[in-house]
Design an enzyme around this catalytic site. Structure first.
Site, PDB file in Angstrom:
ATOM      1  CE  LYS A  75       5.310  -2.251   4.900  1.00 43.01           C
ATOM      2  NZ  LYS A  75       4.937  -1.127   4.024  1.00 43.01           N
ATOM      3  CD  GLU A 100       1.551  -1.801   4.416  1.00 43.36           C
ATOM      4  OE1 GLU A 100       1.357  -0.983   3.515  1.00 43.36           O
ATOM      5  OE2 GLU A 100       2.272  -1.578   5.402  1.00 43.36           O
ATOM      6  CB  THR A 127      -0.875  -0.005   1.269  1.00 42.72           C
ATOM      7  OG1 THR A 127      -1.711  -1.157   1.237  1.00 42.72           O
ATOM      8  CG2 THR A 127      -1.763   1.243   1.333  1.00 42.72           C
ATOM      9  CG  ASP A 131       4.160  -2.592   1.316  1.00 38.34           C
ATOM     10  OD1 ASP A 131       3.862  -1.494   0.824  1.00 38.34           O
ATOM     11  OD2 ASP A 131       3.656  -3.017   2.382  1.00 38.34           O
ATOM     12  N   GLY A 132       6.195  -0.660  -0.121  1.00 38.85           N
ATOM     13  CA  GLY A 132       7.072   0.459   0.224  1.00 38.85           C
ATOM     14  C   GLY A 132       7.442   0.419   1.698  1.00 38.85           C
ATOM     15  CB  SER A 154       2.655   7.547  -2.768  1.00 38.92           C
ATOM     16  OG  SER A 154       3.798   7.545  -1.933  1.00 38.92           O
TER      17      SER A 154
HETATM   18  O1  LIG Z   1       0.685   1.976   5.674  1.00 35.31           O
HETATM   19  C1  LIG Z   1       1.369   2.287   4.711  1.00 35.31           C
HETATM   20  C2  LIG Z   1       2.534   1.562   4.241  1.00 35.31           C
HETATM   21  O2  LIG Z   1       3.297   0.962   5.233  1.00 35.31           O
HETATM   22  C3  LIG Z   1       3.389   2.236   3.185  1.00 35.31           C
HETATM   23  O3  LIG Z   1       4.062   1.222   2.523  1.00 35.31           O
HETATM   24  C4  LIG Z   1       4.401   3.218   3.716  1.00 35.31           C
HETATM   25  O4  LIG Z   1       3.748   4.178   4.527  1.00 35.31           O
HETATM   26  C5  LIG Z   1       5.155   3.926   2.573  1.00 35.31           C
HETATM   27  O5  LIG Z   1       4.262   4.678   1.838  1.00 35.31           O
HETATM   28  P1  LIG Z   1       4.712   5.601   0.636  1.00 35.31           P
HETATM   29  O6  LIG Z   1       5.173   4.706  -0.469  1.00 35.31           O
HETATM   30  O7  LIG Z   1       3.469   6.368   0.270  1.00 35.31           O
HETATM   31  O8  LIG Z   1       5.795   6.503   1.146  1.00 35.31           O
END
Ligand SMILES: O=C[C@H](O)[C@H](O)[C@H](O)COP(=O)(O)O
Length: 219
Positions: A94, A103, A28, A81-82, A30
């Site tokens: 995360k 996640e 999940t 995942d990010g 961006s």
């Molecule tokens: O709950 C969100 C997740 O752990 C995301 O993978 C994390 O916050 C990174 O999100 P972004 O790619 O938007 O920086």
């Protein structure tokens, strides 16, 4: 190069880890949104996806990718995942998007965790990013007091309800010198559903989008 362009580069690079004909675990955020767009470009070559949030499910389905219930599938070859922070041992913080529990569940059943980030997410020591903790609503203030005893400053993320109907405390000021130990210790507090430390099950592969290209670590 903008931060979003670096996220996009990392997201598209993760396609290399997708095996044709398989189900893909999808995180999940961006950065993952770029990976989902990349998956859309090969949607006829994959079986489908298992998703870690309602938001990712909606994006996957908009692109015509079938989303499967985790209870109906076996092990996943890969989870992409990010992260909000990742250290040199591939331990992560995360949950900045409140999706940490699902996640962690999807990551647990995957053979390989591919983490995709832009260069701002790599750190020496975890903890500058406040650590998200998902809590059962009635336990929120009790858990906050217990987290304060660990040296952190928990802040209720007001107005946010997780996909599981729970609430989030963001813990500021933690010095995370032992990510695995702290992950276990916080999870032992009654009322905690999950915390955002992914150390016991860290990443296997890290793809970092940088102005010079995508840097790879792990295998
Ligand atoms: O709950 C969100 C997740 O752990 C995301 O993978 C994390 O916050 C990174 O999100 P972004 O790619 O938007 O920086």
């Amino acid at each position: 190069m903008t931060q979003d362009e670096m996220k996009k580069a990392a997201g598209w690079a993760a396609l290399e880890y997708v095996t044709p004909g398989t189900l893909v675990g999808v995180g999940t955020g961006s950065t993952v949104n770029h990976f989902i767009d990349a998956l859309g470009s090969i949607k006829d070559q994959i079986k489908g996806a298992v998703s870690s949030s309602e938001a990712s499910t909606a994006r996957l389905q908009q692109l015509g990718i079938e989303v499967f219930d985790l209870n109906e599938v076996g092990e996943l070859a890969v989870y992409v995942d990010g992260a909000d922070e990742i250290d040199g041992s591939m331990a992560m913080i995360k949950g900045g998007g409140a999706a940490l529990t699902r996640e962690k569940i999807v990551a647990a059943v995957a053979d390989k965790f591919v983490c995709i980030v832009d260069g701002s997410k790599t750190v020496e020591v975890l903890g500058a990013f406040p650590l998200p903790v998902e809590v059962i609503p009635m336990a929120r203030e009790y858990v906050a007091r217990e987290l304060a005893k660990l040296g952190g400053r928990p802040v209720y993320r007001e107005g946010v309800v997780t996909d599981n109907g729970n609430q989030i405390l963001d813990v500021h000021g933690l010095k995370i010198t032992d990510p695995k130990g702290l992950e276990t210790r916080i999870n032992a507090i009654v009322g905690v559903v999950t915390n955002g430390l992914f150390a016991e099950r860290g990443a296997d592969v890290l793809l970092i989008g940088t102005p010079e290209g995508v840097v790879r670590k792990g295998a």
